[in-house]
Design an enzyme around this catalytic site. Structure first.
Site, PDB file in Angstrom:
ATOM      1  N   GLY A  10      -1.272 -12.830 -10.153  1.00 11.76           N
ATOM      2  CA  GLY A  10      -0.180 -12.775  -9.199  1.00 11.76           C
ATOM      3  C   GLY A  10      -0.119 -11.512  -8.367  1.00 11.76           C
ATOM      4  CB  SER A  11      -1.553  -8.158  -8.912  1.00 17.86           C
ATOM      5  OG  SER A  11      -1.958  -7.060  -8.127  1.00 17.86           O
TER       6      SER A  11
END
Length: 215
Positions: A10-11
């Site tokens: 998700g980064s």
């Protein structure tokens, strides 16, 4: 030897590296870092990256953190002919400026506004929201009359910025009201190689995390 990437799907910075790797047709050996259980604080990880952040790239003995350093390194080593990081001084300077704008202004302001709400339950700060809007206005100006953020062709600046801007979809910041940003966003989504796999999947995971933490 394999190129290891320590990452979290998700980064945004991790997604920028994944996008660059796809654009260069590079296979990365993906190593998921469990931040929740503190894997980034273990001695073996701190030896690679004393900042204990993600992403971290390990290539032939070189351990490198900071996504924007990683993506320019990958192009310099594996894809100079790709055009993603131009060698001509003026063109490269423009790409660098956009990358520094991303980390120092746009993504930083968004992080300061949104992440305290998600991870610390803080209320939305109107002043910080206004600073994010100001950064988007600047990006809109950068894109005036240009297909991509640093000129006519796709570069690592677009890949870094699209990872950042797409994350806004999880927030209440409406970046699509800026006409040039909206046009550019749709262009990069359809022209960046492997966009869905490299960015959309991680973005969906981040949206799910945000949704679960707001319940």
């Amino acid at each position: 030897m394999p190129i290891d990437l320590y990452y979290v799907p998700g980064s945004p910075p991790c997604r920028a590296v994944l996008l660059t790797a796809r654009a260069l047709n590079l296979n990365l050996n993906l190593k998921l870092v469990d931040l929740h259980h503190g894997e980034h604080l273990k001695p073996e990880y701190l030896k690679l990256n004393p900042q204990h952040t993600v992403p971290t790239l390990v290539d032939d003995g070189l351990a490198l953190s900071e996504s924007r350093a990683i993506i320019t390194y990958l192009v310099n080593k594996y894809g100079k002919a790709s055009g993603l990081y131009p060698e001509e001084a003026r063109a490269r300077a423009l790409v660098d400026q956009r990358l520094y704008f991303d980390i120092g202004t746009l993504y930083q302001r968004f992080s300061e506004y949104f992440y305290p709400q998600v991870f610390a339950g803080a209320p939305a700060d109107k002043e910080k929201a206004a600073k994010v809007e100001d950064a988007l206005k600047i990006l809109d100006v950068f894109l005036e009359g240009q297909k991509y953020v640093a000129g006519a062709g796709l570069t690592v600046a677009d890949l870094s910025l699209i990872a950042s801007v797409s994350t806004f979809e999880a927030s209440d910041i409406d970046f699509k009201k800026f006409a040039n940003v909206k046009r550019w966003y749709e262009t990069v989504k359809t022209t960046a190689p492997g966009y869905q796999e490299a960015n959309e999947k991680g973005l969906d995971a981040f949206k799910a995390l945000v949704s679960s933490m707001k319940k």
